[in-house]
Write a protein that holds these residues in place. Structure first.
Motif, PDB file in Angstrom:
ATOM      1  N   LEU A  79      17.332  20.873 -17.322  1.00 48.77           N
ATOM      2  CA  LEU A  79      17.566  21.632 -16.090  1.00 48.77           C
ATOM      3  C   LEU A  79      17.541  23.129 -16.367  1.00 48.77           C
ATOM      4  CD1 LEU A  79      18.348  21.816 -13.091  1.00 48.77           C
ATOM      5  CD2 LEU A  79      20.753  21.631 -13.807  1.00 48.77           C
ATOM      6  N   CYS A  80      18.198  23.556 -17.422  1.00 48.45           N
ATOM      7  CA  CYS A  80      18.206  24.982 -17.772  1.00 48.45           C
ATOM      8  C   CYS A  80      16.787  25.484 -18.033  1.00 48.45           C
ATOM      9  CB  CYS A  80      19.085  25.223 -18.998  1.00 48.45           C
ATOM     10  SG  CYS A  80      20.856  25.057 -18.700  1.00 48.45           S
ATOM     11  N   ALA A  82      14.033  24.208 -16.892  1.00 47.10           N
ATOM     12  CA  ALA A  82      13.281  24.205 -15.632  1.00 47.10           C
ATOM     13  C   ALA A  82      13.631  25.409 -14.761  1.00 47.10           C
ATOM     14  CB  ALA A  82      13.561  22.913 -14.868  1.00 47.10           C
ATOM     15  N   LEU A  83      14.869  25.890 -14.889  1.00 49.89           N
ATOM     16  CA  LEU A  83      15.317  27.030 -14.080  1.00 49.89           C
ATOM     17  C   LEU A  83      14.969  28.375 -14.704  1.00 49.89           C
ATOM     18  CD1 LEU A  83      18.876  25.830 -12.986  1.00 49.89           C
ATOM     19  CD2 LEU A  83      16.836  26.009 -11.555  1.00 49.89           C
ATOM     20  N   ARG A  84      14.361  28.368 -15.890  1.00 49.43           N
ATOM     21  CA  ARG A  84      14.052  29.628 -16.569  1.00 49.43           C
ATOM     22  C   ARG A  84      13.240  30.585 -15.706  1.00 49.43           C
ATOM     23  NH1 ARG A  84      14.807  34.039 -18.146  1.00 49.43           N
ATOM     24  NH2 ARG A  84      13.400  35.050 -19.590  1.00 49.43           N
ATOM     25  N   ALA A  86      13.113  30.888 -12.442  1.00 47.33           N
ATOM     26  CA  ALA A  86      13.981  31.392 -11.363  1.00 47.33           C
ATOM     27  C   ALA A  86      14.995  32.385 -11.909  1.00 47.33           C
ATOM     28  CB  ALA A  86      14.684  30.228 -10.672  1.00 47.33           C
ATOM     29  N   LEU A  87      15.540  32.106 -13.087  1.00 41.05           N
ATOM     30  CA  LEU A  87      16.513  33.016 -13.688  1.00 41.05           C
ATOM     31  C   LEU A  87      15.860  34.337 -14.076  1.00 41.05           C
ATOM     32  CD1 LEU A  87      18.487  30.505 -15.960  1.00 41.05           C
ATOM     33  CD2 LEU A  87      19.169  31.443 -13.751  1.00 41.05           C
ATOM     34  N   LEU A 228      26.869  31.571 -13.839  1.00 39.67           N
ATOM     35  CA  LEU A 228      26.025  30.388 -13.963  1.00 39.67           C
ATOM     36  C   LEU A 228      26.445  29.537 -15.165  1.00 39.67           C
ATOM     37  CD1 LEU A 228      22.520  31.947 -13.217  1.00 39.67           C
ATOM     38  CD2 LEU A 228      23.771  30.321 -11.786  1.00 39.67           C
TER      39      LEU A 228
END
Length: 307
Positions: A79-80, A82-84, A86-87, A228
């Protein structure tokens, strides 16, 4: 809830005592560095070996507890990653991302083992130790790999990453303890006397060191990254772990152990790794401190839901 709080209270009192000692009786960094190394390389590995040597693994759902926590850590890691993208749009750079990743996926073994032992005795300690066998190798590999890719000024080779994991004394301790247990190797009485003495001191000293390492500055204005990191570890990780534990059919004490291990804050050793490999160490220090403080509220809730 009263039983849960009673089990957690000694743990957090020792952490607070570590904070007090760090700012009063033992102010030198070298004093705490020595205690940290003693705990990490001697006391804590001895606790793991002795716990696994004496555990009756035939009576506990090893696969269910270890599998649920392993898959939860894997899901959080994916998940982390995959969110890279967006972050990145939130102005979170590579080093900061690695701190969020470590804060979301690693876990504080001293707290997990202490609470498990306080609530469920030797069985709880054995189950939590089994969880370590499942989680520690994977999260170490992932943490080093993510730091090497997103933060390290010099890219680490696959061999370097593997060697970092192989040199982890906790992994060796788990492997030795399990091997002795499964092979039914006899150990002399003097071994048990020495090992028990060292084991008894490991968790208390480990919790004091945890408290001494907390960074209290800037806690009232946490950054987006810190927020986060706290939310991922203290809210989402326990939820993932418990859902997977239910899927594995766990209940009772085993389910509570999964809740404990899923809800603990991240490991202080993550801060050392961040400093060594170019991660955002100040951000990670803030994440660790916030998680440790807020876990005093979130852990009782998570455990009470299933205990």
């Amino acid at each position: 809830m009263a039983v849960v709080i009673a089990a957690l209270l000694p743990v957090f009192i020792l952490i607070v005592l570590g904070v007090v000692l760090r700012h009063s009786l033992m102010r030198l960094d070298t004093q705490w560095h020595g205690l940290e190394r003693l705990t990490y390389f001697v006391l804590f590995p001895m606790l793991l070996i002795q716990t696994l040597v004496k555990a009756d693994l035939s009576k506990v759902p090893v696969a269910g507890v270890g599998g649920a926590l392993l898959l939860a850590a894997l899901a959080m890691s994916l998940l982390c990653l995959a969110l890279r993208p967006a972050l990145a749009r939130l102005a979170i750079d590579g080093p900061a991302f690695t701190s969020i990743f470590q804060g979301a996926t690693r876990w504080q073994t001293y707290v997990a083992l202490s609470v498990s032992a306080n609530m469920f005795g030797d069985v709880g300690l054995a189950l939590a130790s089994v969880a370590m066998v499942a989680i520690i190798p994977m999260v170490n590999v992932f943490s080093v790999a993510v730091l090497a890719h997103y933060a390290s000024p010099e890219k680490q080779s696959a061999r370097a990453i593997v060697m970092t994991v192989i040199r982890n004394p906790l992994i060796w301790a788990c492997a030795i303890g399990l091997a002795v247990n499964l092979l039914h190797l006899p150990l002399p009485k003097i071994w048990h006397e020495v090992a028990d003495a060292l084991s008894r001191s490991s968790l208390a000293i480990g919790l004091l060191v945890t408290g001494a390492g907390l960074q209290l500055k800037g806690l009232l204005r946490p950054s987006i990254g810190a927020t986060l990191g706290v939310g991922f570890k203290l809210v989402l990780m326990p939820l993932l772990a418990l859902l997977l534990a239910a899927w594995f059919g766990l209940s009772g004490d085993s389910l509570a152990i999964v809740a404990i291990c899923g809800a603990v804050p991240t490991s202080p050793s993550a801060y050392v790794l961040a400093r060594q490999m170019g991660g955002d160490a100040p951000l990670l220090a803030q994440i660790i401190t916030l998680q440790t403080i807020l876990a005093a509220i979130t852990m009782p809730i998570a455990i009470a839901l299933v205990a």
